[in-house]
Design an enzyme around this catalytic site. Structure first.
Site, mmCIF file in Angstrom:
data_model
loop_
_atom_site.group_PDB
_atom_site.id
_atom_site.type_symbol
_atom_site.label_atom_id
_atom_site.label_comp_id
_atom_site.label_asym_id
_atom_site.label_seq_id
_atom_site.Cartn_x
_atom_site.Cartn_y
_atom_site.Cartn_z
ATOM 1 N N HIS A 233 0.873 -1.191 -0.107
ATOM 2 C CA HIS A 233 0.006 -0.130 0.130
ATOM 3 C C HIS A 233 0.830 1.186 -0.215
ATOM 4 O O HIS A 233 0.692 2.190 -0.936
ATOM 5 C CB HIS A 233 -0.992 -0.086 1.194
ATOM 6 C CG HIS A 233 -1.813 1.231 1.329
ATOM 7 N ND1 HIS A 233 -2.920 1.245 1.128
ATOM 8 C CD2 HIS A 233 -1.302 2.330 1.942
ATOM 9 C CE1 HIS A 233 -3.444 2.633 1.405
ATOM 10 N NE2 HIS A 233 -2.538 3.217 1.931
ATOM 11 N N GLU A 234 1.890 1.411 1.035
ATOM 12 C CA GLU A 234 2.662 2.314 0.900
ATOM 13 C C GLU A 234 3.410 2.756 -0.194
ATOM 14 O O GLU A 234 3.827 3.813 -0.575
ATOM 15 C CB GLU A 234 3.544 2.672 2.493
ATOM 16 C CG GLU A 234 2.760 2.304 3.578
ATOM 17 C CD GLU A 234 1.589 3.573 3.850
ATOM 18 O OE1 GLU A 234 1.845 4.726 2.903
ATOM 19 O OE2 GLU A 234 0.695 3.451 4.537
ATOM 20 N N HIS A 237 1.867 4.351 -2.840
ATOM 21 C CA HIS A 237 1.795 6.042 -2.772
ATOM 22 C C HIS A 237 3.102 6.517 -2.975
ATOM 23 O O HIS A 237 3.403 7.447 -4.082
ATOM 24 C CB HIS A 237 1.842 6.396 -1.208
ATOM 25 C CG HIS A 237 0.485 6.330 -0.629
ATOM 26 N ND1 HIS A 237 -0.653 6.861 -1.046
ATOM 27 C CD2 HIS A 237 -0.049 5.858 0.650
ATOM 28 C CE1 HIS A 237 -1.790 6.720 -0.420
ATOM 29 N NE2 HIS A 237 -1.376 6.066 0.502
#
Length: 318
Positions: A233-234, A237
């Site tokens: 997920h990170e 980003h």
């Protein structure tokens, strides 16, 4: 200079789109003719919050800031198209070196074994290869290779990373590599993790990277969040993706056409959730929502296009 060459940028980029070389922001060639923007100078992206803290994210990126950052991405890609006649090589992923910083506290709390780190990198690669939902999830072509594991015994960094000054001290003392090097720090952050966006690298390169909670790695003790997908997920980003719920129930929402709009983040894995009147169920299985790790299984082709664009604009060759 950008204003005088805007139409040339748009025409060249549109030509590449037609040739299948690169697609911008989920497939919207008209967006390439946007005006100037201001690059965000904040320190890190929204955090993947622990249950109970949804909606109280660290340094939330406003829709207005997101719009400025989107415009900057379009501008950068248009400039790349002007300077390079063929972007196809930059639109098929690449190998990304990973430097994994294991930060431990008093008594060695937070220690992560080499075997667990290897498993974490494997999970990251599975997500970016579309391996969990083959044939439907995007295979981005990006491959993450562990370059080095660094171990730091520093209780202040381990427990205090949520304080901006401590985060900066830790990263400034330890970060290595260029814009294309993924630095990961495992700490006792109060969130599951947080990350910087690619457009922020130029203004503050020492802050670039991803911070995760040490209990979120594969086999960790974070309930419902211990399969290692917080890093996926990170890293999304870090590669330029918004949350799928960025912008809420709007037609542009996260600037990716094939992730249906959703009003708010997801908790758990509620099949059939539909929080917006716009077409499509909420993308609860998408890595960029807030679902349980066991619910995650995909990036979309539109998200892949956006990551390729951001990689070309801000990270490749740097």
């Amino acid at each position: 200079m950008f204003q005088t060459k805007k139409r040339v940028h748009a025409a060249l980029t549109a030509g590449l789109l037609a040739a299948g070389a690169i697609t911008l922001l989920g497939g919207s060639p008209a967006a390439t003719a946007s005006g100037d923007s201001v690059m965000c100078a904040d320190e890190h992206a929204t955090a993947r919050a622990l249950p109970g803290s949804h909606g109280q994210e660290r340094n939330e990126v406003s829709d207005a800031e997101a719009a400025r950052m989107n415009a900057d991405l379009r501008k950068k890609i248009a400039e790349k198209a002007l300077n390079r006649a063929d972007l196809s090589a930059a639109a098929v992923g690449g190998t990304i070196p990973v430097v994994f910083h294991v930060v431990t506290g008093t008594g060695g709390v937070g220690a992560i074994s080499d075997a667990t780190i290897a498993k974490q990198i494997e999970v990251l690669n599975q997500g970016f290869a579309g391996a969990e939902l083959q044939g439907t999830a995007a295979n981005t072509g990006f491959k993450f290779v562990l370059q080095e594991t660094k171990r730091w015994s520093n209780n202040t960094w381990f427990t205090g990373v949520d304080t901006a000054s401590t985060e900066r001290a830790m990263k400034t003392a330890t970060r290595v590599g260029t814009a294309s090097t993924l630095n990961v720090w495992s700490t006792d952050t109060s969130n599951l993790g947080f990350a910087t966006f690619p457009s922020w690298y130029a203004g503050d390169p020492k802050m670039d990277g991803v911070v995760i909670k040490y209990t979120s790695v594969p086999g960790g003790s974070a309930t419902n969040f211990n399969l290692g997908k917080t890093l996926t997920h990170e890293t999304g980003h870090w590669m330029g993706l918004w949350h799928t719920f960025q912008g809420g129930c709007t037609s542009t929402n996260d600037e990716v056409a094939d992730t249906p709009a959703q009003k708010s983040s997801t908790s758990g894995c509620p099949e059939g959730r539909d929080s917006c009147r716009l077409a499509g169920l909420d993308p609860i299985h998408n890595y960029m929502d807030y679902s349980y790790d066991s619910c995650y299984n995909q990036f979309t082709n539109g998200q892949n296009n956006r990551m390729q664009s951001a990689w070309t604009a801000y990270r490749s060759g740097k």
